[in-house]
Design an enzyme around this catalytic site. Structure first.
Site, PDB file in Angstrom:
ATOM      1  N   HIS A 111       0.563  -1.226  -0.015  1.00  0.00           N
ATOM      2  CA  HIS A 111      -0.004   0.028  -0.076  1.00  0.00           C
ATOM      3  C   HIS A 111       0.701   1.250   0.224  1.00  0.00           C
ATOM      4  O   HIS A 111       0.379   2.437  -0.327  1.00  0.00           O
ATOM      5  CB  HIS A 111      -0.894   0.095   1.161  1.00  0.00           C
ATOM      6  CG  HIS A 111      -1.881  -1.210   1.291  1.00  0.00           C
ATOM      7  ND1 HIS A 111      -2.888  -1.352   0.540  1.00  0.00           N
ATOM      8  CD2 HIS A 111      -1.985  -2.117   2.097  1.00  0.00           C
ATOM      9  CE1 HIS A 111      -3.417  -2.334   0.770  1.00  0.00           C
ATOM     10  NE2 HIS A 111      -2.887  -2.994   1.781  1.00  0.00           N
ATOM     11  N   HIS A 138       6.128   6.598   6.915  1.00  0.00           N
ATOM     12  CA  HIS A 138       5.638   6.053   5.318  1.00  0.00           C
ATOM     13  C   HIS A 138       5.011   7.315   4.637  1.00  0.00           C
ATOM     14  O   HIS A 138       5.113   8.435   4.957  1.00  0.00           O
ATOM     15  CB  HIS A 138       4.524   4.971   5.536  1.00  0.00           C
ATOM     16  CG  HIS A 138       3.239   5.531   6.201  1.00  0.00           C
ATOM     17  ND1 HIS A 138       3.065   5.403   7.632  1.00  0.00           N
ATOM     18  CD2 HIS A 138       2.258   6.174   5.918  1.00  0.00           C
ATOM     19  CE1 HIS A 138       2.028   5.964   7.887  1.00  0.00           C
ATOM     20  NE2 HIS A 138       1.291   6.643   6.762  1.00  0.00           N
ATOM     21  N   HIS A 140       2.766   8.817   1.282  1.00  0.00           N
ATOM     22  CA  HIS A 140       1.422   8.855   0.428  1.00  0.00           C
ATOM     23  C   HIS A 140       1.618   9.463  -0.807  1.00  0.00           C
ATOM     24  O   HIS A 140       2.272  10.875  -0.527  1.00  0.00           O
ATOM     25  CB  HIS A 140       0.115   9.387   1.105  1.00  0.00           C
ATOM     26  CG  HIS A 140      -0.128   8.400   2.176  1.00  0.00           C
ATOM     27  ND1 HIS A 140      -0.983   7.312   2.171  1.00  0.00           N
ATOM     28  CD2 HIS A 140       0.363   8.449   3.662  1.00  0.00           C
ATOM     29  CE1 HIS A 140      -0.996   6.631   3.535  1.00  0.00           C
ATOM     30  NE2 HIS A 140      -0.233   7.433   4.381  1.00  0.00           N
ATOM     31  N   GLU A 150      -2.434  13.509   1.360  1.00  0.00           N
ATOM     32  CA  GLU A 150      -3.817  12.887   1.955  1.00  0.00           C
ATOM     33  C   GLU A 150      -4.613  14.312   2.691  1.00  0.00           C
ATOM     34  O   GLU A 150      -5.632  14.611   2.375  1.00  0.00           O
ATOM     35  CB  GLU A 150      -3.464  12.067   3.130  1.00  0.00           C
ATOM     36  CG  GLU A 150      -2.939  10.531   2.550  1.00  0.00           C
ATOM     37  CD  GLU A 150      -3.249   9.533   3.410  1.00  0.00           C
ATOM     38  OE1 GLU A 150      -4.045   8.771   2.819  1.00  0.00           O
ATOM     39  OE2 GLU A 150      -3.110   9.481   4.458  1.00  0.00           O
ATOM     40  N   HIS A 163       4.439  10.879   6.615  1.00  0.00           N
ATOM     41  CA  HIS A 163       3.856  10.493   7.927  1.00  0.00           C
ATOM     42  C   HIS A 163       4.918  10.040   8.925  1.00  0.00           C
ATOM     43  O   HIS A 163       5.424   8.673   8.590  1.00  0.00           O
ATOM     44  CB  HIS A 163       2.687   9.491   7.870  1.00  0.00           C
ATOM     45  CG  HIS A 163       1.342  10.441   7.278  1.00  0.00           C
ATOM     46  ND1 HIS A 163       0.320   9.692   6.793  1.00  0.00           N
ATOM     47  CD2 HIS A 163       1.098  11.721   7.083  1.00  0.00           C
ATOM     48  CE1 HIS A 163      -0.752  10.426   6.449  1.00  0.00           C
ATOM     49  NE2 HIS A 163      -0.076  11.690   6.376  1.00  0.00           N
ATOM     50  N   THR A 246      -5.142   7.087   8.630  1.00  0.00           N
ATOM     51  CA  THR A 246      -5.609   7.246   7.414  1.00  0.00           C
ATOM     52  C   THR A 246      -5.892   5.940   6.602  1.00  0.00           C
ATOM     53  O   THR A 246      -6.118   5.889   5.327  1.00  0.00           O
ATOM     54  CB  THR A 246      -4.874   8.450   6.768  1.00  0.00           C
ATOM     55  OG1 THR A 246      -3.511   7.627   6.326  1.00  0.00           O
ATOM     56  CG2 THR A 246      -4.760   9.626   7.391  1.00  0.00           C
TER      57      THR A 246
END
Length: 328
Positions: A111, A138, A140, A150, A163, A246
């Protein structure tokens, strides 16, 4: 012959109406069939990952797999700066051992890209109820450097978001920390496109080449949290709110801090993340959850955070200050 022509004029429109109704009926049947086939999902996924050959719960249906994802205090959110309230308790953070070099493993977890962090790096102050130790970080991102953060600020979506996940110092694992309504503190950082490469990110960018496949991992040597984020002196302006993870299970146990100053990365560096693959082999892009409703939550800002005005509001404010006629 004329009579025959008139009969055709009367009959053909009727046939067209029947045909149209039949088409609608067929379309509804096909859509129902598609819906039945494509929503027998089990696990969760991002919108970009969803396909009939990969049955999964896309963000709108995450609650089917994890009921907490339909909670009232979910993340991410859109921060409307003019509606934030200044909070004098949001003092500058104390970053302990953020400069410390460590070795770790960077992984494509199916992911995102995730890196474990030794629990030696600790944050305190900044309005937090105590000290929190780093667990992992990590990212996004969007599609080849396109919008992918996000959280959004006044509706603006940045290319990527970092994050850094922390838990209260006395907890030994993240699962236990998540049972505490304030057990987890996440620092969120936005990225912006730069004309030059950010050399401090080269260890991560190079490592991405070795983890393109899902569940791939490789060693990450000689890295520190401090090299990934802006200088400490530039971290006094931020936004604060209480929310959730999230990703599923979407647990509402997170104190969120979103820093105003973005991190520069070149377009080439941003695009490198889009070369990774989801477990189904699709390009790993669009790895962000859509913003969630505030549901009455108040977003606070530190003393240095700036309320951004739209150009129209700015012109109106200047006109008012100088007694100039306003253009409608």
């Amino acid at each position: 012959m004329r009579s025959h022509d008139r009969k055709q004029v009367i009959v053909l429109p009727s046939l067209r109406r029947v045909s149209s109704k039949m088409q609608q009926l067929i379309l509804l049947v096909l859509l129902a069939s598609f819906w039945t086939t494509c929503t027998k999902a089990g696990d969760w996924c991002y919108q970009s990952q969803f396909a009939c050959d990969h049955q999964c719960n896309e963000p709108a249906n995450w609650n089917h797999a994890h009921s907490d994802c339909e909670g009232r205090y979910q993340s991410p959110i859109n921060v409307v700066t003019r509606k934030t309230l200044k909070d004098e308790r949001l003092t500058p953070f104390q970053f302990s051992n953020y400069q410390q070099i460590f070795k770790s493993t960077i992984k494509n977890n199916g992911h995102s890209v995730q890196v474990g962090v030794p629990n030696l790096s600790i944050i305190s102050d900044g309005g937090l109820p105590g000290g929190y130790k780093a667990v992992q970080f990590h990212l996004h991102w969007g599609n080849n450097g396109g919008p992918g953060s996000e959280h959004t600020i006044d509706g603006e979506q940045y290319p990527m978001e970092l994050h850094i996940v922390h838990m209260k110092q006395h907890y030994t694992d993240l699962t236990t920390a998540l049972s505490d309504p304030e057990g987890v503190a996440v620092l969120g950082f936005f990225y912006e496109r730069s004309t030059s490469a950010n050399r401090k990110y080269e260890p991560i960018i190079k490592a991405l080449q070795n983890i393109k496949a899902a569940n791939g991992n490789t060693s990450l040597n000689s890295i520190s949290l401090a090299q990934l984020i802006p200088p400490e002196k530039n971290l006094t302006t931020y936004y604060r709110y209480k929310g959730s993870l999230t990703t599923p299970g979407c647990t509402e146990a997170v104190i969120w801090t979103l820093f105003e100053n973005p991190i520069p990365l070149s377009m080439e560096q941003l695009r490198a993340f889009s070369e990774l693959k989801f477990p189904n082999g699709k390009q790993m892009v669009g790895t962000f959850r859509p913003v969630q409703p505030l549901n009455g939550r108040q977003v606070s800002r530190s003393g240095g955070a700036v309320i951004l005005l739209s150009s129209a509001l700015l012109v109106a404010a200047i006109a008012t200050a100088f007694g100039l006629p306003q253009v409608n």
